[in-house]
Motif scaffolding. Structure first.
Motif, PDB file in Angstrom:
ATOM      1  N   PRO A 114      -4.888   2.585  -1.403  1.00  0.00           N
ATOM      2  CA  PRO A 114      -3.952   3.522  -0.775  1.00  0.00           C
ATOM      3  C   PRO A 114      -3.970   3.447   0.752  1.00  0.00           C
ATOM      4  CG  PRO A 114      -5.200   4.606  -2.506  1.00  0.00           C
ATOM      5  CD  PRO A 114      -5.828   3.261  -2.301  1.00  0.00           C
ATOM      6  N   THR A 115      -2.962   4.047   1.366  1.00  0.00           N
ATOM      7  CA  THR A 115      -2.761   3.960   2.809  1.00  0.00           C
ATOM      8  C   THR A 115      -4.001   4.379   3.590  1.00  0.00           C
ATOM      9  OG1 THR A 115      -0.485   4.614   2.335  1.00  0.00           O
ATOM     10  CG2 THR A 115      -1.146   4.541   4.641  1.00  0.00           C
TER      11      THR A 115
ATOM     12  N   LYS B  74       3.125   2.692  -5.653  1.00  0.00           N
ATOM     13  CA  LYS B  74       2.919   1.408  -4.970  1.00  0.00           C
ATOM     14  C   LYS B  74       2.705   0.262  -5.954  1.00  0.00           C
ATOM     15  CE  LYS B  74      -2.080   1.834  -4.223  1.00  0.00           C
ATOM     16  NZ  LYS B  74      -2.448   0.700  -5.092  1.00  0.00           N
TER      17      LYS B  74
ATOM     18  N   LYS C 211       0.537   5.990  -0.200  1.00  0.00           N
ATOM     19  CA  LYS C 211      -0.214   7.170  -0.642  1.00  0.00           C
ATOM     20  C   LYS C 211      -0.203   7.245  -2.166  1.00  0.00           C
ATOM     21  CE  LYS C 211      -0.105  12.243  -0.355  1.00  0.00           C
ATOM     22  NZ  LYS C 211      -1.561  12.380  -0.285  1.00  0.00           N
ATOM     23  N   GLY C 212      -1.296   7.738  -2.747  1.00  0.00           N
ATOM     24  CA  GLY C 212      -1.351   7.898  -4.192  1.00  0.00           C
ATOM     25  C   GLY C 212      -0.188   8.711  -4.720  1.00  0.00           C
TER      26      GLY C 212
ATOM     27  N   THR D  67       2.926   7.530  -4.966  1.00  0.00           N
ATOM     28  CA  THR D  67       4.218   7.043  -4.477  1.00  0.00           C
ATOM     29  C   THR D  67       4.751   5.882  -5.304  1.00  0.00           C
ATOM     30  OG1 THR D  67       3.126   5.547  -2.899  1.00  0.00           O
ATOM     31  CG2 THR D  67       3.711   7.751  -2.107  1.00  0.00           C
TER      32      THR D  67
ATOM     33  N   SER E  50       0.846  -1.183   0.000  1.00  0.00           N
ATOM     34  CA  SER E  50       0.000   0.000   0.000  1.00  0.00           C
ATOM     35  C   SER E  50       0.889   1.244   0.000  1.00  0.00           C
ATOM     36  CB  SER E  50      -0.938   0.001   1.222  1.00  0.00           C
ATOM     37  OG  SER E  50      -1.770   1.140   1.227  1.00  0.00           O
TER      38      SER E  50
END
Length: 325
Positions: A146-147, A15, A10-11, A13, A8
């Motif tokens: 996301p996170t 992932k 944040k958008g 990053t 996961s």
């Protein structure tokens, strides 16, 4: 190594890129990995330069040493049909419900049901064995939400198990949570050396711990190379402008052939150095904050030429060399 690796972040990053690289890293030496996508963005197909993935497990890459990477884009509607067939033997009836639109209606009006189906399908792949009793996949890597949403996404079966006290739904939810809250699972968080992603990573770790979900490692993505260290930056600042101009001339930059105007390069270069110093200080501060989280920390380089299939293999090599496998 946990057999279910959840990724996961944040958008923005990267992932999905990290999840893809991790699946390649884990598939070395003849291992077989399943890379699962749950958000319907077809990001995996784009990274592996393949056609859009159907709802089936399809081989998309071969790793060094002969390992294989399979990919699956989970469709909630089709996963619900699988569920109805598996627990209620409603294959034909389920298809009829789909034609009537009931399956789409159920997965749309009940977002929690979508998460139950998505996590359940991934955990089924983790537990699945062949006729000889061996696991079909050595590892399953999930490109998770996301996170900010991942804890609720992974913990939804706990809520369902509490609502349905008995029966197949309760038993299935409990079976999924036994996987997700065990050593079989590790949730990795991808971040950047920037304030907002680092703070969201810290918040995400706290939420995962509170939900008793197993946190794995922090992966810092897109790390830019270090050009100057702190001591070298101080040296640049302390060097007189005339000395810098003389050094530029001696190096053939702005020298006699260009009219002897090396001093014109000094101010732009000093400005670049100052900007770099600010970024260096910020990244150092964020790196310290990540270290204080107390989790294993890995860093992946920024690929200046962009991300392609060769870049994925390069990142997979980085992860193996840093002990992620």
């Amino acid at each position: 190594m946990s057999r279910l690796q959840v990724v996961s972040g944040k958008g923005g990053t990267g992932k999905t890129t990290v999840a893809a690289a991790l699946s390649l890293a884990l598939a070395t030496e003849g291992k077989r990995t399943l890379l699962v996508e749950v958000e319907g963005r077809q990001g995996i197909a784009q990274l592996f330069e393949a056609e859009a993935l159907p709802y089936e497990e399809r081989k998309i890459a071969v790793a060094p040493g002969g390992g294989e990477v399979y990919a699956l884009a989970i469709d909630p509607e089709l996963a619900l049909l699988d569920y109805l067939q598996m627990f209620y033997k409603m294959g034909g009836a389920g298809r009829a419900l789909k034609k009537l639109g009931a399956i789409d209606f159920a997965t749309t009006v009940a977002p929690g049901l979508r998460d139950v189906l998505l996590t359940g399908k991934a955990c089924e792949a983790v537990r699945r064995k062949d006729k000889s009793g061996r696991f079909v996949y050595d590892y399953v890597v999930m490109d998770a939400p996301p996170t900010g949403r991942v804890t609720r996404f992974l913990n939804v079966n706990d809520e369902v198990a509490g609502l349905a006290r008995i029966g197949p739904i309760h038993n299935q939810a409990q079976a999924v949570m036994r996987v997700l809250k065990s050593r079989e699972t590790a949730v990795h968080l991808v971040t950047l050396l920037e304030e907002m992603p680092v703070q969201e990573t810290a918040d995400g770790i706290a939420e995962l711990h509170a939900a008793r979900l197993p946190v794995g490692r922090v992966i810092v993505n897109m790390v830019r190379p270090q050009v100057l260290d702190a001591a070298e930056l101080e040296l640049v600042r302390a060097t007189p402008r005339t000395a810098l101009a003389q050094s530029l001339s001696a190096a053939g930059l702005g020298g006699a052939r260009r009219g002897g105007h090396a001093e014109r390069l000094v101010d732009p270069l000093l400005q670049q150095a100052e900007e770099y110093a600010e970024r260096y200080a910020l990244e150092h501060e964020q790196r310290v904050a990540l270290t204080e989280l107390g989790l294993p920390l890995h860093e992946l380089p920024l690929l200046t030429e962009g991300m392609d299939l060769a870049g994925l293999y390069e990142l997979a090599t980085e992860l193996r060399e840093q002990g992620m496998t």
